[in-house]
Design a protein around this motif. Structure first.
Motif, mmCIF file in Angstrom:
data_model
loop_
_atom_site.group_PDB
_atom_site.id
_atom_site.type_symbol
_atom_site.label_atom_id
_atom_site.label_comp_id
_atom_site.label_asym_id
_atom_site.label_seq_id
_atom_site.Cartn_x
_atom_site.Cartn_y
_atom_site.Cartn_z
ATOM 1 N N ARG A 66 0.159 1.040 -4.583
ATOM 2 C CA ARG A 66 1.707 0.852 -4.531
ATOM 3 C C ARG A 66 2.258 1.038 -3.360
ATOM 4 N N HIS A 67 1.822 1.925 -2.374
ATOM 5 C CA HIS A 67 2.423 2.090 -1.141
ATOM 6 C C HIS A 67 2.139 1.017 -0.341
ATOM 7 N N ARG A 68 0.762 0.481 -0.393
ATOM 8 C CA ARG A 68 0.444 -0.591 0.480
ATOM 9 C C ARG A 68 0.995 -1.748 0.084
ATOM 10 N N ALA A 69 1.249 -2.043 -1.385
ATOM 11 C CA ALA A 69 1.998 -3.255 -1.779
ATOM 12 C C ALA A 69 3.325 -3.455 -1.212
ATOM 13 N N SER A 70 4.064 -2.171 -1.026
ATOM 14 C CA SER A 70 5.245 -2.127 -0.812
ATOM 15 C C SER A 70 5.387 -2.349 0.867
ATOM 16 N N GLN A 71 4.364 -1.787 1.540
ATOM 17 C CA GLN A 71 4.464 -2.356 2.852
ATOM 18 C C GLN A 71 4.293 -3.696 3.213
ATOM 19 N N LEU A 72 3.168 -4.453 2.351
ATOM 20 C CA LEU A 72 3.138 -5.595 2.641
ATOM 21 C C LEU A 72 4.217 -6.605 2.512
ATOM 22 N N LYS A 109 -19.197 -6.130 7.279
ATOM 23 C CA LYS A 109 -18.087 -5.819 8.625
ATOM 24 C C LYS A 109 -17.016 -5.195 8.195
ATOM 25 N N LYS A 110 -16.648 -5.190 6.982
ATOM 26 C CA LYS A 110 -15.269 -4.461 6.567
ATOM 27 C C LYS A 110 -15.854 -3.480 5.417
ATOM 28 N N VAL A 111 -15.162 -2.395 5.812
ATOM 29 C CA VAL A 111 -15.469 -1.109 4.946
ATOM 30 C C VAL A 111 -14.312 -1.438 3.965
ATOM 31 N N ARG A 112 -14.842 -1.139 2.676
ATOM 32 C CA ARG A 112 -13.932 -1.348 1.428
ATOM 33 C C ARG A 112 -13.591 0.032 1.146
ATOM 34 N N LYS A 113 -12.434 0.136 1.341
ATOM 35 C CA LYS A 113 -11.896 1.606 0.709
ATOM 36 C C LYS A 113 -11.223 1.866 -0.611
ATOM 37 N N GLU A 114 -11.650 2.712 -1.395
ATOM 38 C CA GLU A 114 -11.050 2.712 -2.683
ATOM 39 C C GLU A 114 -9.950 3.499 -2.728
ATOM 40 N N LEU A 115 -8.740 2.939 -2.975
ATOM 41 C CA LEU A 115 -7.435 3.698 -2.827
ATOM 42 C C LEU A 115 -6.898 4.130 -4.173
ATOM 43 N N SER A 116 -6.054 5.094 -4.193
ATOM 44 C CA SER A 116 -5.587 5.668 -5.644
ATOM 45 C C SER A 116 -4.470 4.870 -5.910
ATOM 46 N N ARG A 117 -3.977 5.025 -7.156
ATOM 47 C CA ARG A 117 -2.857 4.235 -7.284
ATOM 48 C C ARG A 117 -1.576 4.384 -6.644
ATOM 49 N N ILE A 118 -1.473 5.344 -6.526
ATOM 50 C CA ILE A 118 -0.197 5.593 -5.457
ATOM 51 C C ILE A 118 -0.285 4.895 -4.139
ATOM 52 N N ASP A 119 -1.635 5.095 -3.497
ATOM 53 C CA ASP A 119 -1.847 4.523 -2.314
ATOM 54 C C ASP A 119 -1.743 2.841 -2.310
#
Length: 765
Positions: free
Chosen positions: A54-60, A42-52
Motif C-alpha cells: 500500500r505504501h509503495r502504491a501511494s508513492q507511485l 537481473k531483477k531481484v523480486r522482493k516480496e512485500l507485506s500488505r502495508i509495504d
C-alpha cells in the motif's frame, strides 16, 4: 512376537487434500527441507507485506501526480516553451479575427503581434497567470497546414458554429486529425450570445448531442465576450496534456523566424537559420534534423540568442489605445537574432550522424549463373523420355483409345467399356453475339445544336473528360475484380509461357517454401535491413530514457544552423507556410521497406490501384510513395485509409496471384478435355507441372496436350460437372517501386500510418 513390516511393493494411496487450498506454508512443509533451484535474473523480486504494498502504491500515485503538475507548470512558464494553441474553425461562418480580438485584450496580458501576418499568429504574455501562449490558426481546407501544425501544437482549440456545429469541410478535417492523432483539445462555441435567451438553451442542447458522437464526455465553452475568453485561457492552462509518442522521444521546434545564407559555390543551396523554442527532448547538435515536407539535414551549430518573449517583460503602452498593450516583431528582421548572440554548441564531425540513406551496392555480390542451351536441351530430352508410358490394352485398341485408358495406379472409378458413352455427354460451349454489325446497320442521324443555359456550359467546362473516362474504367475493373478475383484471360497474341514467365505454381499457398532472397530487384541492394528491428528499437528507446542528452534544453529559445538546405525551404516559409523541424533518432534516416496494416476509410469509395502515387502521413513525416496493397496472412485531399506500422522487414514477401481459367470440353468420369486456358501446345507442356483446381472444389493435373490449339487432357479427383470451371493459380513476388519523395506540396490522395511502401525512411515508432 515380531511386528509385521510392509514390503517395498506396498500400495500407497494419495493423501486427502481436506478441502484446503495449498498456500505458502503447506508448500514449505511439503518440501521437507528441499531447496529449489536458484534462477539467475537481473531483477531481484522482493516480496512485500500488505502495508509495504500500500505504501509503495501511494508513492507511485504521488510521483505521477507530481509529474503531471510539473508538466503543467513547465508548459508556458518562464523556464518552459510557450503554450502553443492551434485554433481550427470547423465552420465557414466562424470569424478568426473576432476570436483573436478577444484574446488580444490588454487586461489579459501583453500581446506581441507579427507585423507581416497579424491575423496568423500572436504571442500572449499573462503575468497574472504566470503563463504565456502562442496562438496560431489554420483553415480546414488547407489540409497540409492543419496536419503539420497539429504535429507540434500543445492544444487544439476547435471553434464550433452555434447553429450547425461544423460543416462538411470541418467534419472531414476532424476525420484526418483523429487519424493522425489528436493532442490536447478544447471545444468552444462562437455566436451563442447573439441568439435570443430562450433559444440559447435549445442550441446548447442540440450542440451537446451532436458533439457526443465525436467528443464524448467533453464540455462546450463559450467564446463571445472577454470574460469568456479569460475563462477559456484558464481552462487551457490547467488542462492535462495528452501525449503523442513520436513527440515524447524527440526534440522538435516550430520556427518563429528563419534566415537563409547562400553558400559561396551555389546560391540555390546554403545554411538555414531556424529560431524557435526547443520542445519534447533535449536538442543534440550531432543528430540529424528532419524538416517536415523537405527532407533530412545536418546541423552545424546551435546558438542561444535572447528570448524575444520573456514572461517578465516591461509593459509598453500603445499610443492608439491606452487600455491595450501591444508590441510588434518581424520575422524577416535578422538583426534581432544576431543581438546578444551566444554560440551554445558546435557539431563534432566524429560524433555527428551520417546522412547516408542508401547502401552502396556491390555489383559482384550475389552473382548467379544461368543454365546453358545444352543443359536446357538435356532437361527437355529427359522429360520426353520420362513421359513415355507402356500400357496393357485389349487387342484392337487404337493409340487414341489407349491414351484414355488409365493405369491401375491412376485414380479412376470407371471401366474401359464406358468410353463409348463419351460422345453422348453434354458439352458447354460459349457463344458470343456480334453487336458491331447491329450498330453498323443503324442509320446515321444528323445532329443539331440546341441552345443550352449558361450554367450547363460552365459546368461542362469544369468537367475533365479524360479524368471521367479513367475513373469509369477504374470502377469497371474494380467490379470485375469483385466478381472474378485475380482471374485473367490468357492472351492469344503472346505465348502464355512468356506472358507469365515470372509466375510459379504452388502446391500450398500456406506451406510451400519461398526464399525471400531469391530474384531480388536491384533496388533491394540499396536498402538497409535490420537483424532484429524490434530489439533495436527497444535498445534505442532505453538509451534515450537512461542517458542524459547534451545540447539545448527544453524551453530554450535557440537558433539552429542547418547546412546544405535548398533555398526553396525558406521561400516556402516566407509564403506563410509553417516550418517544423524534428530531430531524428539513430537509423531513422536509412531506407528500408515498411509493412503497414491499414483499414479503408468509410468516407472514401473510389477505387485505388496498387502502385498509385499517394501521400503518407506517418508520425512527423510526410512523404510521397507508390505502395503495394495486399491482404494481411486536384483539390482537397482524400483520406483513403488509416492504420499502423506492422514491421520494417524487406524479407516480408508480398505475392501477386493470377488465375487462368478454362472450360471442360469433354468429360469422362475423372478425365476431361479442357480448352480456352491455353491456345498452343507449347504452353500446355510448359504449365504441365502446375496443379489445377475447379470452382466446385475438384483438384487435378494436366496429363498431356491434345492437338496444337491448346486443348489438354486433365485428370481430377472426381467427376466434373459440365457447368464447372477449371482454374490454375500462378504466383509471383512483387516489389515496391523506389518512388520515395519527402518533398510533398502538390495535392495527391493521402494515407495515414497490408501496405508495402516504396522503401521509405525507417521510422522507429
Amino acid at each position: 512376537m515380531a511386528a509385521h513390516r510392509s514390503g517395498p511393493l506396498k500400495q500407497q494411496n494419495k493423501a486427502h487434500k481436506s478441502g484446503r487450498h495449498g498456500g505458502r506454508g503447506s508448500a514449505q512443509r511439503g518440501g521437507k527441507g528441499r531447496v529449489e533451484l536458484k534462477v539467475l535474473c537481473k531483477k531481484v523480486r522482493k516480496e512485500l507485506s500488505r502495508i509495504d504494498q500500500r505504501h509503495r502504491a501511494s508513492q507511485l500515485r504521488k510521483q505521477k501526480k507530481e509529474a503531471v503538475l510539473a508538466e503543467k507548470r513547465q508548459l508556458g512558464s518562464k523556464d518552459g516553451p510557450p503554450h502553443q494553441v492551434l485554433v481550427v474553425p470547423l465552420h465557414n461562418r466562424i470569424s478568426i479575427p473576432e476570436a483573436f480580438g478577444l484574446f488580444q485584450d490588454g487586461n489579459l496580458g501583453t500581446v506581441h503581434l507579427n507585423g507581416c501576418r497579424s491575423t496568423d499568429n500572436f504571442m500572449l504574455l499573462c503575468s497574472r497567470l504566470k503563463h504565456r501562449w502562442f496562438f496560431t490558426h489554420a483553415r480546414p481546407g488547407d489540409l497540409h497546414t492543419v496536419l503539420d501544425m497539429a504535429k507540434v501544437a500543445d492544444t487544439i482549440l476547435f471553434l464550433l458554429d452555434a447553429l450547425e456545429g461544423w460543416d462538411s469541410t470541418g467534419d472531414y478535417c476532424l476525420s484526418c486529425l483523429f487519424a493522425q492523432g489528436l493532442p490536447t483539445y478544447t471545444l468552444a462555441v462562437q455566436g451563442v450570445s447573439g441568439l435570443p435567451p430562450k433559444k440559447q438553451i435549445d442550441v446548447r442542447k442540440k450542440l451537446n448531442k451532436a458533439v457526443e458522437k465525436r467528443f464524448p464526455n467533453d464540455k462546450l465553452l463559450l467564446l463571445d465576450t472577454q470574460q469568456e475568453a479569460g475563462m477559456l485561457l484558464r481552462q487551457l492552462a490547467n488542462q492535462k496534456q495528452r501525449h503523442l509518442s513520436f513527440r515524447d522521444r524527440r526534440a522538435y521546434l516550430f520556427a518563429h523566424a528563419a534566415d537563409f545564407v547562400p553558400s559561396k559555390e551555389n546560391d540555390l543551396v546554403g545554411t538555414l537559420k531556424i529560431s524557435g523554442y526547443v520542445r519534447g527532448k533535449t536538442m543534440n547538435v550531432n543528430s540529424l534534423l528532419h524538416i517536415v515536407g523537405h527532407g533530412d539535414f545536418q546541423m552545424k551549430q546551435i546558438d542561444a540568442p535572447m528570448d524575444p518573449f520573456p514572461l517578465n517583460t516591461r509593459v509598453i503602452k500603445s499610443q492608439k489605445d491606452s487600455s491595450m498593450t501591444m508590441e510588434t516583431y518581424a520575422t524577416d528582421d535578422t538583426t534581432d537574432m544576431e543581438e546578444d548572440l551566444k554560440v551554445l554548441v558546435k557539431a563534432d564531425p566524429d560524433r555527428q550522424q551520417s546522412l547516408q540513406t542508401e547502401v552502396i551496392p556491390d555489383p559482384m555480390e550475389g552473382e548467379q549463373t544461368w543454365p546453358t542451351e545444352e543443359e536446357l536441351n538435356e532437361a527437355n530430352d529427359f522429360m520426353k523420355q520420362g513421359s513415355k508410358v507402356v500400357k496393357k490394352v485389349p487387342k484392337g485398341t487404337s493409340s487414341y483409345q489407349a491414351e484414355w485408358i488409365l493405369d491401375e495406379g491412376d485414380e479412376s472409378g470407371g471401366e474401359g467399356g464406358e468410353y463409348d458413352d463419351l460422345e453422348h455427354e453434354d458439352f458447354m460451349e460459349e457463344e458470343s453475339q456480334d453487336e458491331n454489325g447491329e450498330e453498323e446497320e443503324e442509320e446515321e442521324c444528323e445532329t443539331m445544336t440546341i441552345g443550352e443555359s449558361m450554367r450547363d456550359d460552365l459546368y461542362d467546362e469544369r468537367v475533365d473528360e479524360e479524368a471521367e473516362e479513367k475513373m469509369l474504367e477504374k470502377y469497371k475493373q474494380e467490379r470485375l475484380e469483385e466478381m472474378f478475383p485475380d482471374e485473367m484471360d490468357t492472351p492469344r497474341d503472346v505465348a502464355a509461357r512468356i506472358r507469365f514467365q515470372k509466375y510459379r505454381g504452388l502446391k500450398s499457398f500456406r506451406t510451400s517454401p519461398w526464399d525471400p532472397k531469391e530474384n531480388l530487384p536491384r533496388d533491394y541492394a540499396r536498402i538497409f535491413q535490420f537483424q532484429n528491428f524490434t530489439n533495436t528499437r527497444k535498445s534505442i528507446f532505453k538509451e534515450i530514457e537512461e542517458k542524459e542528452a547534451e545540447g539545448a534544453e527544453v524551453g530554450w529559445y535557440v537558433t539552429l544552423h542547418v547546412s546544405e538546405v535548398p533555398v526553396s525551404v525558406v521561400e516556402y516559409f516566407k509564403r506563410g507556410a509553417p516550418l517544423i523541424a524534428f530531430s531524428l533518432l539513430p537509423h531513422e534516416q536509412k531506407m528500408s521497406v515498411l509493412n503497414m496494416v491499414v483499414s479503408r476509410n468509410p468516407g472514401n469509395t473510389e477505387p485505388v490501384k496498387a502502385k498509385e502515387e499517394l501521400i503518407f502521413h506517418c508520425g512527423f513525416r510526410r512523404f510521397r510513395a507508390s505502395p503495394l496493397f495486399s491482404q494481411h496472412t486536384a483539390g482537397m485531399h482524400s483520406l483513403i485509409a488509416t492504420g499502423h506500422l506492422l514491421s520494417v522487414d524487406p524479407d516480408r514477401i508480398v505475392i501477386k496471384r493470377v488465375v487462368l481459367s478454362g472450360h471442360p470440353f469433354k468429360i469422362f468420369t475423372k478425365m476431361a478435355v479442357v480448352r480456352y486456358m491455353f491456345f498452343n501446345r507449347e504452353d500446355v507442356l510448359w504449365f504441365k507441372p502446375v496443379e489445377l483446381r475447379t470452382k466446385w472444389g475438384r483438384r487435378g493435373h494436366i496429363k498431356e496436350p491434345l492437338g496444337t490449339h491448346g486443348h489438354m487432357k486433365c485428370s481430377f479427383d472426381g467427376k466434373l460437372k459440365s457447368q464447372d470451371t477449371v482454374l490454375m493459380n500462378l504466383y509471383k513476388r512483387v516489389f515496391p517501386k523506389w518512388t520515395y519523395d519527402p518533398y510533398v506540396s502538390e495535392p495527391v490522395p493521402w494515407v495515414k500510418s497490408d501496405i508495402s511502401s516504396t522503401a521509405p525512411e525507417v521510422d522507429m515508432e
